[in-house]
Scaffold this motif. Sequence first.
Motif, short mmCIF file in Angstrom:
data_model
loop_
_atom_site.label_atom_id
_atom_site.label_comp_id
_atom_site.label_asym_id
_atom_site.label_seq_id
_atom_site.Cartn_x
_atom_site.Cartn_y
_atom_site.Cartn_z
N PRO A 1 0.99 -1.28 0.00
CA PRO A 1 -0.02 -0.02 0.08
C PRO A 1 1.10 1.32 -0.07
O PRO A 1 0.42 2.10 -0.59
CB PRO A 1 -0.88 -0.08 1.56
CG PRO A 1 -0.93 -1.63 1.68
CD PRO A 1 0.39 -2.08 1.10
N TRP B 1 -1.46 -2.35 -4.82
CA TRP B 1 -1.35 -1.15 -4.17
C TRP B 1 -2.42 -1.02 -3.20
O TRP B 1 -2.56 -0.14 -2.03
CB TRP B 1 -1.25 0.12 -4.91
CG TRP B 1 -0.44 0.14 -6.05
CD1 TRP B 1 -0.59 0.15 -7.20
CD2 TRP B 1 1.04 -0.11 -6.04
NE1 TRP B 1 0.56 0.06 -8.17
CE2 TRP B 1 1.68 -0.04 -7.22
CE3 TRP B 1 1.94 -0.46 -5.05
CZ2 TRP B 1 3.08 -0.26 -7.79
CZ3 TRP B 1 3.40 -0.41 -5.36
CH2 TRP B 1 3.82 -0.28 -6.68
N GLN B 2 -3.67 -1.34 -3.26
CA GLN B 2 -4.90 -1.14 -2.62
C GLN B 2 -5.51 -2.68 -2.25
O GLN B 2 -5.26 -3.61 -2.53
CB GLN B 2 -5.52 -0.20 -2.96
CG GLN B 2 -6.00 -0.58 -4.60
CD GLN B 2 -6.71 0.39 -5.40
OE1 GLN B 2 -6.67 1.53 -4.94
NE2 GLN B 2 -7.07 0.26 -6.65
N ASP C 1 -3.24 -0.81 6.75
CA ASP C 1 -3.85 0.10 5.63
C ASP C 1 -4.80 -0.74 4.91
O ASP C 1 -5.85 -0.12 4.42
CB ASP C 1 -2.66 0.79 4.77
CG ASP C 1 -1.88 1.64 5.53
OD1 ASP C 1 -2.47 2.18 6.79
OD2 ASP C 1 -0.67 1.97 5.28
N LEU C 2 -4.25 -2.03 4.33
CA LEU C 2 -5.47 -2.75 3.57
C LEU C 2 -6.86 -2.96 4.18
O LEU C 2 -7.70 -3.21 3.53
CB LEU C 2 -4.71 -3.89 3.31
CG LEU C 2 -3.47 -4.00 2.30
CD1 LEU C 2 -2.66 -5.35 2.24
CD2 LEU C 2 -3.62 -3.39 1.04
#
Length: 204
Positions: free
Chosen positions: A32, A52-53, A109-110
């Motif tokens: 991320p 990235w996400q 974050d994920l």
Amino acid sequence: TGSGKSVALEAVLAGLCQRKSPAELRLLLVDPKSTELVDFENDPHLLGDIGWQADDAIEKLDDGLAEMDLRYELFRGRRQRSLPAYNASLPDAAERLPWWLIVLDEYADLTSDPDDRKQIEQRLKRLAQKGRAAGIHLIVATQKPTAEVISTVVRSNLPAQLALRVKTAIDSRVILDESGAEALAGMGDAFLKTAKGLYRVQCA
């Protein structure tokens, strides 16, 4: 900051890539921050692009689940129970299947969105329970080893834990089920816990 998590993760991946050819090992990476794993962007071991996400993490895990189911079908066809046994049973080395390693960096974050968290955890649980025999492995890394981020479901299904220096004994207990990681020296000083016990190790 300063515990050495990013360097430890990169060292694990670099070491594996040095020892295993792309025919033996494929990496599926989600980063991320989009900066930590950039060195592997053009590595021949990389399968697809670096994610990235959260959507990318879900997609990589779905790819892992589909590959796992396919491999178990192949194993049944040759009456084998695991990837090493299946590969050993093949007369042509070119037909052997590679190990897969799925890496989810910055897990907090994920999973910040509750719906993403639910979907990722469901897939992680199934892969962690059944994927190892099929040669599909997971690394979940986070800077925030709290009970809110690393749920009991995730923790109980990952067979090994690596704890670098953390802020509190509570964080240490989330990772290791015991305190101690809060007193580590930083710079790669770590505890590794496996089924065989707890070891003090020094990462790169």
